[in-house]
Design an enzyme around this catalytic site. Sequence first.
Site, PDB file in Angstrom:
ATOM      1  N   LYS A 106       0.808  -1.224   0.000  1.00  0.00           N
ATOM      2  CA  LYS A 106       0.000   0.000   0.000  1.00  0.00           C
ATOM      3  C   LYS A 106       0.842   1.275   0.000  1.00  0.00           C
ATOM      4  O   LYS A 106       0.406   2.314  -0.476  1.00  0.00           O
ATOM      5  CB  LYS A 106      -0.954   0.000   1.189  1.00  0.00           C
ATOM      6  CG  LYS A 106      -2.093  -0.998   0.996  1.00  0.00           C
ATOM      7  CD  LYS A 106      -3.214  -0.748   1.969  1.00  0.00           C
ATOM      8  CE  LYS A 106      -4.422  -1.593   1.631  1.00  0.00           C
ATOM      9  NZ  LYS A 106      -4.239  -3.009   2.017  1.00  0.00           N
ATOM     10  N   GLU A 128      -9.445   7.373   3.404  1.00  0.00           N
ATOM     11  CA  GLU A 128     -10.331   6.467   4.130  1.00  0.00           C
ATOM     12  C   GLU A 128      -9.511   5.245   4.508  1.00  0.00           C
ATOM     13  O   GLU A 128      -8.501   4.953   3.890  1.00  0.00           O
ATOM     14  CB  GLU A 128     -11.492   6.050   3.242  1.00  0.00           C
ATOM     15  CG  GLU A 128     -11.201   4.869   2.290  1.00  0.00           C
ATOM     16  CD  GLU A 128     -10.122   5.135   1.249  1.00  0.00           C
ATOM     17  OE1 GLU A 128      -9.896   6.318   0.909  1.00  0.00           O
ATOM     18  OE2 GLU A 128      -9.491   4.176   0.780  1.00  0.00           O
ATOM     19  N   SER A 394       1.715  -9.850  -0.801  1.00  0.00           N
ATOM     20  CA  SER A 394       1.361  -8.432  -0.681  1.00  0.00           C
ATOM     21  C   SER A 394       1.755  -7.787   0.649  1.00  0.00           C
ATOM     22  O   SER A 394       1.990  -6.580   0.689  1.00  0.00           O
ATOM     23  CB  SER A 394      -0.140  -8.254  -0.925  1.00  0.00           C
ATOM     24  OG  SER A 394      -0.893  -9.061  -0.047  1.00  0.00           O
TER      25      SER A 394
END
Length: 413
Positions: A106, A128, A394
């Site tokens: 991310k 968010e 990930s």
Amino acid sequence: MSVQTLPDAARLRAALAAGRLPDERGRFGPFGGRYVPETLIPALERLERGVREHLHAQDFQQELTQQLNTWVGRPTALTFATRLSARWGAKVWLKREDLAHTGAHKINNATGQALLAKRLGARRIVAETGAGQHGVASAAACARLGLPCTVYMGEIDMQRQAPNVGRMRLLGTKVVPVTSGDRTLRAAIDEALRDWVADPLDTYYLLGSAVGPHPYPYLVRELQAVIGREARAQLLAATGALPDALIACVGGGSNSIGAFHAFVPDDSVEIIGVEAGGKGAGLGDNAATVAYGRPGVLHGTYSMLLQNEDGQIQETHSVSAGLDYPGVGPEHALLAAVGRVRYETAGDAEALEGVRELSECEGILPALESAHAIAGAKRWAQRHPGRTVLVCLSGRGDKDMATLQQALLAGDA
Ligand SMILES: *Cc1c(COP(=O)(O)O)cnc(C)c1O
């Protein structure tokens, strides 16, 4: 929507392979676009112009690469999973996004968008977050670049993910509890959008996955595509060949689209996305949007969507908070519809088993999200002895310790 119902599937598949999508209206075939209130259109158009002007400009790319290399920790390693390969019978390679700063992919997106926000003259960032991982990545990127950051988070999620709330606050971010709607990610996105519309010139909305209205799915893909670009070069250098298969987990679809993008033109590479199968196929028991969803509009984009008979958004379930979203990025909907990527599911139990196997065999504790890709890779490996599979790992699993403690260690002394 199946291949049969998409009249120009062959043309769209070729356009995907040639990197010509989204089109100028932000569409991936029938999917994508911009389904938002009139008040949001000028802000999205301004963002689209900003992306066109800066994202691929040489000085922006230089600055981004510098941050990725010296702060995020790129390029991330490509690891040959020696003992897992011996056990499963195929050659398993892991692209190690778990080694990126803040513990997952991310940060690639958060860093890129925060840099873009600065270029566009924004004075503050709103974001968010659901499980809190995107909030932490945004908080870190904003601290690094000196941008004030406000993160909207459902109050239920704030209770469930208390450690991440603390991390964000330590990183200097203001965390605002959302008490409206479902008091989770969906309501948090609505609040962040409301904040953005109130002051679209000074505020930048940093969206966390390859979803939302155009240009976000495109922007996030471009910022995450570094995963696949690096992995492709690393695997070619290590083995001289492309993988036979490429596998990633799919929530909103950002780590997967980032891993897939460089390989979409390589027809010899079988590409597989693994969604959260949760407890099973029943409505509300999973978060497998491509597998069980129907087309519809959520958060400004037309894509596959988990909904009930009346078109109401379906509550979802997954043991991994990061996959627990009823929508999926529009590019995935098209990749599925034209048959370029196959979407499978892995359930909670298989994911937990994946955590255990990767931890014990390779000394890597994966995120529960990533463990879904491990589960998919295991199935593939057992059907393809001797072949090569590349897995996008990930993120790391430290954040999941409370869940893992309950699910895997409860019986231990
Ligand atoms: C958030 C998250 C995901 C799911 O998000 P995508 O946008 O589908 O990538 C997957 N893995 C990890 C580790 C995450 O934190």
